[in-house]
Design an enzyme around this catalytic site. Structure first.
Site, short mmCIF file in Angstrom:
data_model
loop_
_atom_site.label_atom_id
_atom_site.label_comp_id
_atom_site.label_asym_id
_atom_site.label_seq_id
_atom_site.Cartn_x
_atom_site.Cartn_y
_atom_site.Cartn_z
N SER A 51 -13.15 87.75 18.17
CA SER A 51 -13.62 86.40 18.48
C SER A 51 -14.77 86.49 19.48
CB SER A 51 -12.48 85.59 19.11
OG SER A 51 -12.98 84.36 19.64
N TYR A 54 -5.58 83.97 24.67
CA TYR A 54 -6.24 84.34 23.41
C TYR A 54 -7.46 85.22 23.67
CZ TYR A 54 -8.88 83.53 19.05
OH TYR A 54 -9.60 83.68 17.88
N1 NAD Z 1 -11.20 79.86 12.93
C1 NAD Z 1 -11.90 80.14 14.01
O1 NAD Z 1 -12.61 79.28 14.57
C2 NAD Z 1 -11.87 81.54 14.58
C3 NAD Z 1 -12.82 81.85 15.58
C4 NAD Z 1 -12.80 83.12 16.12
C5 NAD Z 1 -11.91 84.07 15.67
N2 NAD Z 1 -11.01 83.75 14.71
C6 NAD Z 1 -10.05 84.78 14.29
O2 NAD Z 1 -10.10 84.97 12.91
C7 NAD Z 1 -8.82 85.38 12.43
C8 NAD Z 1 -8.39 84.48 11.28
O3 NAD Z 1 -8.34 83.16 11.76
P1 NAD Z 1 -8.26 81.89 10.81
O4 NAD Z 1 -9.16 80.90 11.40
O5 NAD Z 1 -8.38 82.28 9.39
O6 NAD Z 1 -6.77 81.44 11.18
P2 NAD Z 1 -5.55 80.95 10.27
O7 NAD Z 1 -4.54 80.47 11.24
O8 NAD Z 1 -6.04 80.05 9.20
O9 NAD Z 1 -5.06 82.32 9.58
C9 NAD Z 1 -4.42 83.32 10.31
C10 NAD Z 1 -3.47 84.05 9.38
O10 NAD Z 1 -2.79 85.06 10.15
C11 NAD Z 1 -1.44 85.04 9.75
N3 NAD Z 1 -0.56 85.58 10.78
C12 NAD Z 1 -0.27 85.00 11.98
N4 NAD Z 1 0.64 85.74 12.63
C13 NAD Z 1 0.92 86.80 11.84
C14 NAD Z 1 1.79 87.91 11.97
N5 NAD Z 1 2.58 88.06 13.04
N6 NAD Z 1 1.84 88.82 10.97
C15 NAD Z 1 1.06 88.67 9.86
N7 NAD Z 1 0.21 87.64 9.69
C16 NAD Z 1 0.15 86.71 10.66
C17 NAD Z 1 -1.14 83.57 9.49
O11 NAD Z 1 0.05 83.40 8.72
C18 NAD Z 1 -2.40 83.12 8.79
O12 NAD Z 1 -2.32 83.28 7.38
C19 NAD Z 1 -7.87 85.30 13.62
O13 NAD Z 1 -7.67 86.60 14.16
C20 NAD Z 1 -8.62 84.44 14.61
O14 NAD Z 1 -8.26 84.72 15.92
C21 NAD Z 1 -10.96 82.50 14.14
#
Ligand code: NAD
Length: 249
Positions: A132, A145
């Site tokens: 992130s 986070y």
């Molecule tokens: N969406 C944003 O704005 C954003 C910004 C920066 C970073 N990120 C990072 O990108 C990645 C994906 O985020 P996203 O936006 O797609 O989120 P999301 O919540 O849509 O998807 C996250 C996925 O991770 C899975 N997950 C959570 N805990 C888990 C576990 N213990 N074991 C296995 N799977 C697990 C969830 O079930 C989900 O399918 C994350 O690491 C997040 O921190 C997202």
């Protein structure tokens, strides 16, 4: 990129049940790879899905063995699974702190260790972690986070150093606000996306210079670049994909 280089390659993607992970898995599949999709739940049924909590290191080892038995030797690993629990550090309870690190940091470590041990003797592979932009820039209400993501990014760079002699590359994609369920949970009103783009002085957020929220496809494109031979001489690197939101910091 070498033409069709992902064809028949084996990729593991965590967090592939929805959001960015699902989009990365789709992009790899569309490029011809066989994808093992790992998650605790899946929004759609599909091939090669493995129900797994990445915080459980024993289950991770068993799942990675099962992936190799069913699909073959793993060429690529993309760590996407993550959680976001918002709130100030002083209000953060033990469970929120521990679960945040358990999923975002220890979970990525568990999967990297299990896959890295298999890649090393074969002397091939590429690993990407989706971290992130909060890993490098402090954020109000996201302390646990941000700290967990900083730890994950640094862990992956250290792993990249350990594996470089075997030509196994480890890199990081650091998204900013990306249009997924995780982002939408932060939008408390209809204007949510607009507010994120505009920024918020009281929260020390500058807004997004490119004037839009990223799509999951924007993030997946950089993940695939880093896995590909176009990035053959890139390792221990972190690429921000945040529309300029953290001014490249
Ligand atoms: N969406 C944003 O704005 C954003 C910004 C920066 C970073 N990120 C990072 O990108 C990645 C994906 O985020 P996203 O936006 O797609 O989120 P999301 O919540 O849509 O998807 C996250 C996925 O991770 C899975 N997950 C959570 N805990 C888990 C576990 N213990 N074991 C296995 N799977 C697990 C969830 O079930 C989900 O399918 C994350 O690491 C997040 O921190 C997202």
């Amino acid at each position: 990129m070498v033409a069709n280089e992902f064809q028949q390659k084996i990729a593991v993607v965590t967090g592939a049940g929805r959001g960015i992970g699902q989009t990365v898995a789709d992009a790899l599949r569309n490029s011809g790879a066989k994808v093992a999709a790992l998650d605790i739940e899946f929004s759609h049924a599909g091939d090669h899905q493995f129900l797994i909590d990445v915080t459980d290191s024993k289950a991770v080892d068993q799942t990675i063995s099962a992936v190799e038995e069913r699909l073959g030797e793993i060429d690529y690993l993309v760590n996407v699974a993550g959680i976001l629990r918002v709130g100030s550090l002083l209000e953060c309870n033990d469970e929120d702190w521990q679960r945040t690190f358990a999923v975002n940091t220890t979970g990525a470590f568990n999967v990297c260790r299990a896959v890295g041990r298999r890649m090393l003797p074969r002397r091939r592979g590429a690993i990407v972690a989706v971290s992130s932009n909060a890993a490098s820039v402090p954020r109000i209400g996201m302390g646990a986070y941000a700290a967990s993501k900083a730890a994950t990014s640094h862990m992956l760079k250290c792993l990249g150093l350990e594996l470089a002699h075997a030509n196994i590359r480890c890199n990081i994609v650091a998204p900013g606000s990306t249009d997924t369920a995780m982002q939408q949970q932060l939008w408390t009103e209809a204007q949510g996306a607009k507010n994120v783009i505009a920024g918020s002085a009281e929260n020390y957020r500058l807004g997004i210079p490119l004037q839009r929220i990223a799509s999951a496809e924007n993030i997946a494109a950089v993940v695939l670049f880093l896995l590909s031979s176009n990035a053959a001489h890139i390792t221990l690197e972190s690429i921000l994909v945040d529309g300029g939101a953290t001014l490249g910091c």
